[in-house]
Design an enzyme around this catalytic site. Structure first.
Site, PDB file in Angstrom:
ATOM      1  N   GLU A 187       0.867  -1.183   0.000  1.00  0.00           N
ATOM      2  CA  GLU A 187       0.000   0.000   0.000  1.00  0.00           C
ATOM      3  C   GLU A 187       0.896   1.224   0.000  1.00  0.00           C
ATOM      4  O   GLU A 187       1.720   1.387   0.895  1.00  0.00           O
ATOM      5  CB  GLU A 187      -0.831   0.081   1.285  1.00  0.00           C
ATOM      6  N   ASP A 218      -5.696   8.750  10.484  1.00  0.00           N
ATOM      7  CA  ASP A 218      -4.317   8.376  10.811  1.00  0.00           C
ATOM      8  C   ASP A 218      -3.888   8.938  12.163  1.00  0.00           C
ATOM      9  O   ASP A 218      -4.191  10.070  12.514  1.00  0.00           O
ATOM     10  CB  ASP A 218      -3.358   8.886   9.729  1.00  0.00           C
TER      11      ASP A 218
END
Lengths: 416, 264
Positions: free
Chosen positions: B48, B59
């Site tokens: 990824e 995040d």
């Protein structure tokens, strides 16, 4: 032929086949983990607004706790001396408990939190007005409260940090990104995705994912509903123009909404022009931004060619946001409302003039609307009636204003 | 090449696939290519590649600080495509992990075209659910790209079915409610979520959020088709004194995790 969309369609979000859409704007661009909570909030809100027990409890609080209805004040000297002789009427949201319109929204969302049965609320805040309002409602209803505030804003608005702490809230300074409202929202969303089982996010403005733009607008509608009748009672007719400042846009939607179907009433939103739109240091999202997705909704935003958010700048912490509510984006595109920038200097001049002519110290946010009203007064002339949403009071801004006008030196001492 | 290929290869070997995440542009564009190649050589089956974004709201602090640095250094969407091209050349499937606005700004159709041309396998969209927008899925289908959407412990069965029917390549199951970052425990919710997800699809289901070592990878590999590690790799780069040390540290972690998915 006028090919613009029917203005009556502007507020059709509730009827749309895709809930929470305002034309192409709005929607829900969030992690899957938050969808269940947003659905729950939407469901509970839809049920609550038809539940007389909920609406009467909210009405009771708005009357006995907030002090509604807020008055409309005729600003005769301001109109004569500072706004081209126009008749200027102020909707006094500054007289609400906690000092701004933010309490209208927060009481409704705190009641919803209780209804859902969650013990904890979180919120973002820029100027601190929404944080103070949320901390207030949390204290009133016995909810745990955590407020995310950009570190830069905790410095600019230290007084409001102290107020939130006095009210029992935990204030978390956010040190990521631009350290202002945008980053406070990111942190609050991170908290929510982690603690969603116990926590409701009391969002402060008409931005964010569905249902927030609709929910917050409905809770702020009361401003315009009251003001429309008050102006009719006072003057016998509708105003020619309604002026409000626009950051995320909750006070503006609140006062605009009741006038959207009055075609002769012009709606004006005044954005924070900062150092001037041409300098690039501003928060004039609709004026100078472009459509994209930020904080869960499609709307106008300040972004670069890569879709990275550009940091905003304004003397007013409450308007210092690079996004704007999706309904404003649609009001702009349909032409039903007009958006213009007001730079820091013009806002501060309007701030000074209202202090001197009316004995009212306005919030710097609201001073953008006052500066806009001066402009409209010059444009429309002495026969015009202009309704201004005075969304908050300026107690929190005394420090900033005293420095701006040279009343204090750098160390905070009163100038001789 | 669909990411499914990597999962099929792992399945043929009787194990789960290992998926590794690193953002493009950290510590530099070339540095990220070097680190990702090292990850692949040390045993990662699919990669990824994070597209840096100014407001990464799912995040945690580790990935935030790396993407902040990548943006400050001027990393562009075009740079990300260059990283994809370099990684795809290794033979490992490369998917982009991106928040929606940078793709929307580039143009969904244009991004799909250019990603396919660079050899990319698809895109993971952490803040785009299949029902959020009409533009991405048709663009991805046209160019044969994987559309990887997330399911979460809070997802209803109905939403899981809707999501997996829109997925191609694999399904990304988030093990816990929260943001990215390593955790001591990867969450009891993960096994239940994987079971609920597999009830709706034949696609491989990979579990991410919180995995930092081989033991945790082994734990997840017992019930999932793939194990995703991200923040743990990023932390190796953040804590390294220079690129060579960081790359060596990334490779060491990849080897540990690769052992984990092979432990039975």
């Amino acid at each position: 032929m006028d090919t613009r969309p029917d203005p009556g369609h502007v507020l059709s979000a509730d009827r749309a086949d895709r809930p929470g859409r305002f034309g192409p704007y709005g929607g829900r661009y969030v992690p899957e983990a938050l969808i269940a909570a947003l659905d729950e909030l939407d469901r509970e809100y839809t049920a609550a607004k038809q539940d007389p027990a909920f609406t009467s409890e909210l009405d009771h609080l708005l009357t006995t706790y907030t002090g509604r209805p807020t008055p409309v004040t005729e600003a005769a000297r301001f109109g004569a001396e500072a706004a081209g002789g126009a008749r200027v009427l102020l909707k006094r949201e500054d007289l609400n408990h906690t000092g701004s319109h933010k309490i209208n929204n927060v009481l409704g969302q705190a009641l919803l939190t209780k209804r859902i049965g969650k013990p904890r609320v979180i919120a973002e805040t820029g100027a601190g007005q929404h944080g103070v309002a949320t901390a207030t409602a949390a204290a009133l209803m016995g909810l745990e409260c955590v407020i995310y505030m950009g570190e830069e804003d905790t410095r600019r608005q230290a007084l409001n940090v102290a107020r939130m702490r006095l009210l029992g809230a935990t204030v978390v300074p956010v040190t990521t990104g631009s350290r202002t409202l945008k980053d406070a929202i990111n942190e609050a969303l991170r908290d929510w995705v982690t603690n969603v089982a116990t926590t409701n996010y009391v969002f402060g403005t008409v931005a964010g994912p569905h249902p927030f733009p609709t929910l917050v607008r409905d809770l702020q509608r009361i401003i315009g509903v009251e003001a429309r009748q008050q102006v009719l009672d006072l003057t016998g007719r509708l105003p020619d123009a309604v002026a409000a400042c626009v950051g995320g846009g909750s006070n503006a939607i609140g006062i605009f909404h009741a006038f959207v179907d009055d075609p002769d009433v012009a709606l004006y939103g005044f954005e924070a022009g900062g150092d001037g739109v041409a300098t690039g240091r501003h928060a004039a999202t609709i004026t100078a931004g472009s459509p994209g997705v930020l904080h869960g909704a499609r709307s106008y935003l300040l972004q670069d060619d890569m879709g990275q958010t550009i940091e905003s700048h304004s003397i007013s912490a409450g308007l210092d946001y690079p996004g704007v509510g999706p309904e404003h984006a649609w009001l702009k595109d349909t032409g039903r409302a007009t958006y213009e920038p007001v730079d820091d200097a013009d806002a501060m001049e309007a701030f000074r003039l209202l202090c001197r002519t009316e004995g009212i110290i306005p919030a710097i946010e609201s001073s953008h609307a006052l500066a806009g009203a001066r402009r409209l007064g010059e444009r429309l002339g002495p026969d015009a009636t202009i309704l201004v949403n005075l969304s908050g009071r300026g107690d929190k801004d005394v420090d900033t204003a005293a420095k701006w006008f040279g009343l204090m030196d750098e160390s905070g001492e009163v100038a001789p | 090449m669909s990411t499914t290929v990597a999962f099929e290869k792992a399945r043929a070997e009787g194990r789960a696939a290992l998926v590794g995440y690193l953002p493009a542009g950290y510590p530099s564009v070339d540095g990220s290519i070097t680190a990702i190649r090292a990850m692949v050589e040390a045993g990662v089956d699919a990669v990824e590649i994070g597209l840096p974004y100014s407001d990464p709201l799912i995040d945690g602090p580790v990935i935030q600080s790396a993407v902040d640095a990548a943006l400050k250094a001027g990393t562009t969407t075009t740079d990300v495509l260059r990283v994809v091209e370099a990684v795809a050349a290794t033979g490992a499937p490369a998917v982009v992990m991106s928040y929606w606005n940078p793709l929307d700004r580039y143009g969904a159709a244009a991004f799909a075209r250019d990603l396919a041309a660079a050899g990319g396998s698809g895109v993971i969209t952490p803040d785009l659910t299949p029902d959020a927008d009409d533009s991405w899925i048709p663009a991805a289908r046209e160019h044969g790209l994987d559309t990887v959407f997330l399911v979460a412990p809070s997802s209803t069965d109905e939403r899981i079915a809707m999501t997996t029917s829109a997925c191609r390549g694999f399904v990304y199951a988030t093990s816990v409610m929260g943001v990215t970052g390593t955790r001591a425990q990867v969450g009891d919710a993960a096994a239940g979520l994987v079971a609920r997800t597999k009830a709706t699809t034949d696609l491989p289901v990979a579990v991410g959020l919180g995995v930092s070592n081989g033991a945790q990878a082994a734990e997840i590999a017992a019930f999932a088709d793939g194990v995703v590690a991200g923040s743990a790799f990023v932390r190796r780069l953040l804590e390294a004194t220079d690129l060579a040390a960081g790359v060596a540290s990334v490779a060491e972690l990849a080897a540990d995790l690769a052992g984990g998915v092979r432990a039975r």
